[in-house]
Design an enzyme around this catalytic site. Structure first.
Site, PDB file in Angstrom:
ATOM      1  N   LYS A 192       0.860  -1.178   0.000  1.00 49.93           N
ATOM      2  CA  LYS A 192       0.000   0.000   0.000  1.00 49.93           C
ATOM      3  C   LYS A 192       0.895   1.225   0.000  1.00 49.93           C
ATOM      4  O   LYS A 192       1.720   1.398   0.892  1.00 49.93           O
ATOM      5  CB  LYS A 192      -0.891  -0.024   1.238  1.00 49.93           C
ATOM      6  CG  LYS A 192      -1.694   1.239   1.422  1.00 49.93           C
ATOM      7  CD  LYS A 192      -2.732   1.086   2.517  1.00 49.93           C
ATOM      8  CE  LYS A 192      -3.454   2.387   2.760  1.00 49.93           C
ATOM      9  NZ  LYS A 192      -4.484   2.260   3.795  1.00 49.93           N
ATOM     10  N   LYS A 233      -2.463  -1.533  -3.874  1.00 42.21           N
ATOM     11  CA  LYS A 233      -3.227  -0.306  -3.793  1.00 42.21           C
ATOM     12  C   LYS A 233      -2.336   0.919  -3.817  1.00 42.21           C
ATOM     13  O   LYS A 233      -1.339   0.910  -3.111  1.00 42.21           O
ATOM     14  CB  LYS A 233      -4.002  -0.392  -2.481  1.00 42.21           C
ATOM     15  CG  LYS A 233      -4.681   0.822  -2.005  1.00 42.21           C
ATOM     16  CD  LYS A 233      -5.296   0.498  -0.689  1.00 42.21           C
ATOM     17  CE  LYS A 233      -5.883   1.766  -0.142  1.00 42.21           C
ATOM     18  NZ  LYS A 233      -6.479   1.593   1.122  1.00 42.21           N
TER      19      LYS A 233
HETATM   20  C1  PBG Z   1      -7.312   3.194   5.850  1.00 43.87           C
HETATM   21  C2  PBG Z   1      -7.578   3.125   4.406  1.00 43.87           C
HETATM   22  C3  PBG Z   1      -7.426   4.128   3.440  1.00 43.87           C
HETATM   23  C4  PBG Z   1      -7.929   3.609   2.266  1.00 43.87           C
HETATM   24  C5  PBG Z   1      -8.339   2.314   2.523  1.00 43.87           C
HETATM   25  N1  PBG Z   1      -8.087   2.026   3.853  1.00 43.87           N
HETATM   26  C6  PBG Z   1      -6.979   5.511   3.565  1.00 43.87           C
HETATM   27  C7  PBG Z   1      -5.582   5.822   3.836  1.00 43.87           C
HETATM   28  O1  PBG Z   1      -4.712   4.966   3.929  1.00 43.87           O
HETATM   29  O2  PBG Z   1      -5.324   7.019   3.988  1.00 43.87           O
HETATM   30  C8  PBG Z   1      -8.036   4.347   0.966  1.00 43.87           C
HETATM   31  C9  PBG Z   1      -9.084   3.844   0.045  1.00 43.87           C
HETATM   32  C10 PBG Z   1      -9.477   4.772  -1.025  1.00 43.87           C
HETATM   33  O3  PBG Z   1      -8.841   5.828  -1.260  1.00 43.87           O
HETATM   34  O4  PBG Z   1     -10.470   4.464  -1.689  1.00 43.87           O
HETATM   35  N2  PBG Z   1      -6.015   3.039   6.258  1.00 43.87           N
END
Ligand code: PBG
Length: 337
Positions: free
Chosen positions: A209, A262
Site C-alpha cells: 500500500k 493499492k
Molecule cells: C485506511 C484506508 C485508506 C484507504 C483504505 N483504507 C486511507 C488511507 O490509507 O489514507 C483508501 C481507500 C481509497 O482511497 O479508496 N487506512
C-alpha cells in the site's frame, strides 16, 4: 509470418470474432464494493468528493447489500465511522462498534450469504488524530506552534490491530483486511485469530500500500484525514517496486492468505510483478482518487463513461488482479449484464 500473410486485423473485424479471442474478462463475482457505515438510522449521506457514494446507516447498508446480491457482486469491503473517536481507537474493536454491528446485521440474513464480507482493519477512522496507529507526541502538543513531532508506535499499534481483527471476525467478517501498514501485523493478527478460535478466517493483507495522493476523497468518506503529519512513515514510497515485493514476501511468510495492491492504475507495474512472482490470490484496489477523477471527467463530458469504467477495470485485471475493489462495482456489474 509477416504482412501480407499475417493480418492481425482479421480477428478484429466483428464483435463475434473479437470476443472469441478476448484474453481477459471482467466478472461481477470478482468485484468488491466498499461501504462506509455510520451510526443511526435512515442515513444516506452523499460523499461530496465521490459522486454516487454514501455514508450509510446499517439499515440503509442492508438495502445496498441487497442490490449487490442482485447484481452478482463478489463481496463488500466494510469501513466504519464511529460515533466517537479517541487516542486508542476504542471504536475499532468495540463489541458494539459500527462495523461489528453492520456485520451482525448482514450475517443475520441468509440472503447475503453470496457476498464475501471483508472487514477493513485499521485505526485511522477511530483515532482522534487520524493516524493508522497509536502515536506518541514529542516536543509538545499539536498546534503548539511549528510542526507537530510524533512517532507512530508500531508494536502497540499491532496489538490493537490484532484485537480489532478478532473482534471483526467474531462479529461475522468472512475475511479481515489489515490496511494499516504496520510491521508484523499479519503475524499478530493470524496468531490472535487462531487463539480466539477464528482459525478459519482468512487474512487479506494490503501488502503493498503506497502513500498516495489518490486516497484524498476517501479521507472525506471515512473522516480519516490525519490531523497533522502524513502517512509516509508507514505507507510505502511510490517509487519502490522492489520494496513492495519484500512487503508481500514478508506478509505471506507471516500468514497472509491473499494480498491486495493499492492504488491500482498508477501501480499496474507493481501489480503485474506481484502476479508474476507470487502464486497467491491477488486483488487490487481502484481507490477513491481513481474513481473521483474519472467521475470528474464524466461530469465534464470529457470521457465516455461506460467505456472508460470498463477499460479501467480490464487494465487492472490484465495486469494480474484476480479481484478488484472498486466504487464502480455496481455500475460495472450492470454494464456487464
Ligand atoms: C485506511 C484506508 C485508506 C484507504 C483504505 N483504507 C486511507 C488511507 O490509507 O489514507 C483508501 C481507500 C481509497 O482511497 O479508496 N487506512
Amino acid at each position: 509470418m509477416d504482412f501480407p500473410v499475417s493480418r492481425l486485423r482479421r480477428m478484429r473485424r466483428t464483435e463475434a470474432l473479437r470476443s472469441l479471442v478476448r484474453e481477459t474478462h471482467l466478472r461481477p463475482e470478482a468485484l468488491i464494493y466498499p461501504l462506509f457505515l455510520v451510526p443511526g438510522e435512515g442515513i444516506r449521506r452523499p460523499i461530496g468528493s465521490m459522486p454516487g457514494c454514501f455514508n450509510l446507516s446499517v439499515d440503509e447498508a442492508l438495502q445496498e447489500a441487497r442490490e449487490c446480491v442482485e447484481l452478482g457482486l463478489g463481496g463488500l469491503l466494510l469501513f466504519g465511522l464511529p460515533a466517537a473517536k479517541d487516542d486508542d481507537a476504542t471504536g475499532a474493536w468495540a463489541e458494539q462498534g459500527i462495523v461489528q454491528t453492520g456485520l451482525r446485521a448482514l450475517k443475520a440474513d441468509r440472503a447475503f450469504d453470496r457476498l464475501a464480507l471483508i472487514a477493513d482493519v485499521c485505526l485511522c477512522e477511530y483515532t482522534t488524530h487520524g493516524h493508522c496507529g497509536v502515536i506518541s507526541l514529542e516536543g509538545g502538543a499539536p498546534g503548539a506552534g511549528g510542526e507537530t513531532r510524533y512517532e507512530i508506535r508500531n508494536d502497540e499499534s499491532v496489538e490493537l490491530l490484532a484485537k480489532t481483527a478478532v473482534s471483526l471476525a467474531r462479529a461475522g467478517a468472512d475475511i479481515v483486511a489489515p490496511s494499516d501498514m504496520m510491521d508484523g501485523r499479519v503475524r499478530a493478527i493470524r496468531a490472535q485469530l487462531d487463539d480466539a478460535g477464528c482459525e478459519r478466517t482468512p487474512v487479506l493483507s494490503y501488502a503493498a500500500k503506497f502513500a498516495s495522493a489518490f486516497y484524498g476523497p476517501f479521507r472525506e468518506a471515512a473522516d480519516s484525514a490525519p490531523q497533522f503529519g502524513d502517512r509516509r512513515s508507514y505507507q510505502m514510497d511510490g517509487a519502490n517496486l522492489r520494496e513492495a515485493m519484500r512487503e508481500i514476501e514478508q506478509d505471506l511468510r507471516e500468514g497472509a492468505d491473499m494480498i491486495l495492491m493499492k492504488p491500482a492504475m498508477p501501480y499496474l507495474d507493481v501489480l503485474h510483478e506481484a502476479r508474476r512472482r507470487f502464486d497467491v490470490p491477488t486483488g487490487a484496489y481502484q481507490v477513491s482518487g481513481e474513481f473521483s477523477m474519472l467521475q470528474a471527467a464524466f461530469e465534464r463530458g470529457w470521457l465516455e463513461r461506460d467505456r472508460a469504467i470498463l477499460e479501467s477495470l480490464i487494465s487492472i485485471r490484465r495486469a494480474g488482479a484476480d479481484f478488484i475493489v472498486t466504487y464502480f462495482a455496481k455500475e460495472a456489474a450492470r454494464l456487464l449484464s
